[in-house]
Enzyme design. Structure first.
Site, PDB file in Angstrom:
ATOM      1  N   SER A  13       0.791  -1.048  -0.138  1.00  0.00           N
ATOM      2  CA  SER A  13       0.019  -0.161   0.083  1.00  0.00           C
ATOM      3  C   SER A  13       0.849   1.078  -0.086  1.00  0.00           C
ATOM      4  O   SER A  13       2.113   1.226   0.355  1.00  0.00           O
ATOM      5  CB  SER A  13      -0.939  -0.030   1.080  1.00  0.00           C
ATOM      6  OG  SER A  13      -0.216  -0.328   2.274  1.00  0.00           O
ATOM      7  N   CYS A  14       0.185   2.311  -0.101  1.00  0.00           N
ATOM      8  CA  CYS A  14       0.782   3.510  -0.259  1.00  0.00           C
ATOM      9  C   CYS A  14       1.844   3.685   0.911  1.00  0.00           C
ATOM     10  O   CYS A  14       1.474   3.745   2.098  1.00  0.00           O
ATOM     11  CB  CYS A  14      -0.258   4.625  -0.317  1.00  0.00           C
ATOM     12  SG  CYS A  14       0.330   6.527  -0.475  1.00  0.00           S
ATOM     13  N   PRO A  15       2.917   4.229   0.598  1.00  0.00           N
ATOM     14  CA  PRO A  15       3.737   5.229  -0.349  1.00  0.00           C
ATOM     15  C   PRO A  15       4.826   3.874  -1.247  1.00  0.00           C
ATOM     16  O   PRO A  15       5.427   3.950  -1.947  1.00  0.00           O
ATOM     17  CB  PRO A  15       4.623   6.094   0.051  1.00  0.00           C
ATOM     18  CG  PRO A  15       5.035   5.619   1.586  1.00  0.00           C
ATOM     19  CD  PRO A  15       4.007   4.525   1.947  1.00  0.00           C
ATOM     20  N   ASP A  40      -2.936  -2.084  -5.098  1.00  0.00           N
ATOM     21  CA  ASP A  40      -3.349  -0.863  -4.296  1.00  0.00           C
ATOM     22  C   ASP A  40      -4.389   0.005  -5.365  1.00  0.00           C
ATOM     23  O   ASP A  40      -3.709   0.645  -6.428  1.00  0.00           O
ATOM     24  CB  ASP A  40      -2.410  -0.089  -3.486  1.00  0.00           C
ATOM     25  CG  ASP A  40      -2.772   1.126  -2.850  1.00  0.00           C
ATOM     26  OD1 ASP A  40      -3.977   1.218  -2.628  1.00  0.00           O
ATOM     27  OD2 ASP A  40      -1.881   1.838  -2.342  1.00  0.00           O
TER      28      ASP A  40
END
Lengths: 76, 396
Positions: A13-15, A40
């Site tokens: 997931s981010c980042p 994601d």
């Protein structure tokens, strides 16, 4: 379409996908294509934005069974 | 189906796609969240996130025989209900847009989620705030401590970005390995997701309706929570990104989204406080300046490692990211213990001048206080725009 190098960002997931993408592109030769897998939903906005900002080409985005694949060519 | 029936169906489809086919611009999310924030303040008090998750932890450990804070059961403490409904709203948003899947990251990432959550829990209690209570709602409340807390967040975020770059370079294995994704709506799959989305929203509304007999506050907090979660998920609203991107990609968009939300909230909060509708000291925390800077820095570091602040973790958990579940568990563990064993000693050791509630209008009046906050935001805006152009602080 097929990439020269594969970057697997599934489950991240981010980042993390963008960080890994930035690192992978640095290691890629200019003109070569990176084949990046992701799951994601945020990457669908972030990867095109990142390519636009850094001047690399997003050649294609393909929806797959469990996510999506980006084909990105290093331009400089 | 008749021709006009088919056309009506097409129009409805178009309406649905407006909301659920693409992400909303983040600034739209910021404005909608600002409006929701004002609604919460009208009902009771402004938006806050970590208090609710702390309450989950307190209840869990009390159930296990511990002796922690008792702010009420999870279904009766307003902020606890707000967090549950926010998670549900994000779940619904992800389902409507077919973006839900249980995404299991590599084990190293799960670990980072947990550590990030533990640090956020520590920082939130020591600093008496999180990105929502001490920033997104704290600035509109005209609390100077909120500005100091945000300064801490920036420092923590900057340090964590340095760490992440180091990690991806030196230990790429930590974020690679076996991953799983189940229940996803890949190509040609997942038509059940929007249907379940409607079911979730209906259940949420029934829950809200059931509160009408006992508590009008909860009867409003429940649907507003659902709304906040849906907006967060659809706009991918993220305070971490607002503070992190200047150090990473340089993009100013997330920062502008947060500013938009703060501006809208400030409008409403100032009216409510100035007119005496709500207490002036509400959401002005006793953390100016030492707890704010220390707590903010720890929280900022934790949220960047976890990849979401408290709210960011909640809505991403609703979207199915298991890493952010780990982050929530970390917060649920850290907050009760920090509040019981660390915070009292820390606060006792501080002189009163270092743990003040600093309501700026009390010193200089409402007009100048709002002016000061607008000036700080203008400087912030100019900084992110300049940095976006020049890339001075960006990693790539």
């Amino acid at each position: 379409m097929q990439g020269d190098v594969i970057l697997d960002c599934k489950g991240l997931s981010c980042p993390m996908p963008i960080l890994k993408l930035a690192m992978a592109i640095k290691k890629l030769e200019v003109g070569k294509v990176l084949e990046m897998y992701g799951t994601d939903p945020g990457s669908k906005d972030d990867v095109p934005a990142w390519c636009g900002k850094t001047g690399n080409s997003l050649l294609e985005v393909v929806d797959t069974e469990d996510g999506f694949t980006f084909f990105i060519r290093r331009e400089k | 189906m008749s021709e006009s029936g088919a056309k009506n169906k097409g129009s409805l489809r178009e309406l649905y796609d407006v909301f659920f086919s693409k992400s909303w611009p983040m600034w739209v999310g910021g404005i909608l969240l600002g409006v929701g924030n004002i609604c919460l303040f009208i009902v009771l008090k402004p938006w806050g996130a970590s208090g609710g998750v702390k309450n989950w932890g307190d209840n869990l450990f009390n159930l296990m025989g511990g002796d922690f804070a008792n702010m009420g059961a999870v279904n009766l403490f307003p902020y606890s209900v707000l967090c549950i409904m926010l998670l549900l709203g994000a779940f619904a948003g992800a389902l409507f847009s077919k973006q839900f899947a249980l995404r299991f990251p590599p084990i190293g990432e799960l670990f980072k989620g947990l550590i990030g959550g533990l640090l956020m829990g520590l920082g939130a209690v020591v600093g008496v705030s999180c990105t929502i209570g001490g920033f997104f709602s704290g600035w509109p409340a005209l609390s100077l401590g909120a500005v100091v807390f945000t300064g801490g967040l920036v420092v923590g975020t900057w340090l964590a970005v340095k760490y992440l770059l180091f990690e991806v370079n030196k230990f790429p294995k930590l974020s690679s390995g076996k991953t799983y994704s189940i229940l996803d709506a890949g190509k040609g799959k997942g038509s059940w997701q929007p249907i379940l989305g409607f079911v979730v929203v209906i259940i949420g509304m029934i829950v809200a309706f059931r509160y009408t007999g006992t508590s009008s506050v909860l009867a409003w907090f429940a649907p507003i929570g659902l709304y906040l979660g849906l907006v967060c998920q659809r706009s991918r609203f993220c305070v971490v990104r607002a503070l992190r991107e200047p150090f990473m990609s340089g993009s100013s968009k997330p920062a502008l989204a947060v500013m938009a939300g703060i501006l809208v909230s400030m409008f409403g909060f100032v009216v409510l406080k100035f007119m005496g509708v709500r207490g002036e000291m509400i959401w002005v925390w006793p953390h100016f300046w030492v707890p704010a800077i220390i707590g903010g820095t720890i929280f900022g570091f934790g949220m960047t490692i976890a990849g979401g602040c408290t709210v960011g973790s909640l809505w991403r958990a609703g979207e199915g990211h298991i890493k952010l579940w780990a982050s929530i568990i970390g917060m649920m563990v850290a907050m009760p213990f920090t509040a019981k064993f660390i915070k009292p000693a820390f606060f006792d050791a501080l002189p009163d001048s270092m743990k003040q509630m600093f309501f700026l209008p009390e010193k200089i009046g409402y007009g100048p206080a709002v002016g000061v906050f607008l000036a700080i935001m203008l400087l912030w805006y100019l900084f992110v725009k300049w940095n976006e152009r020049t890339g001075k602080f960006s990693a790539y």
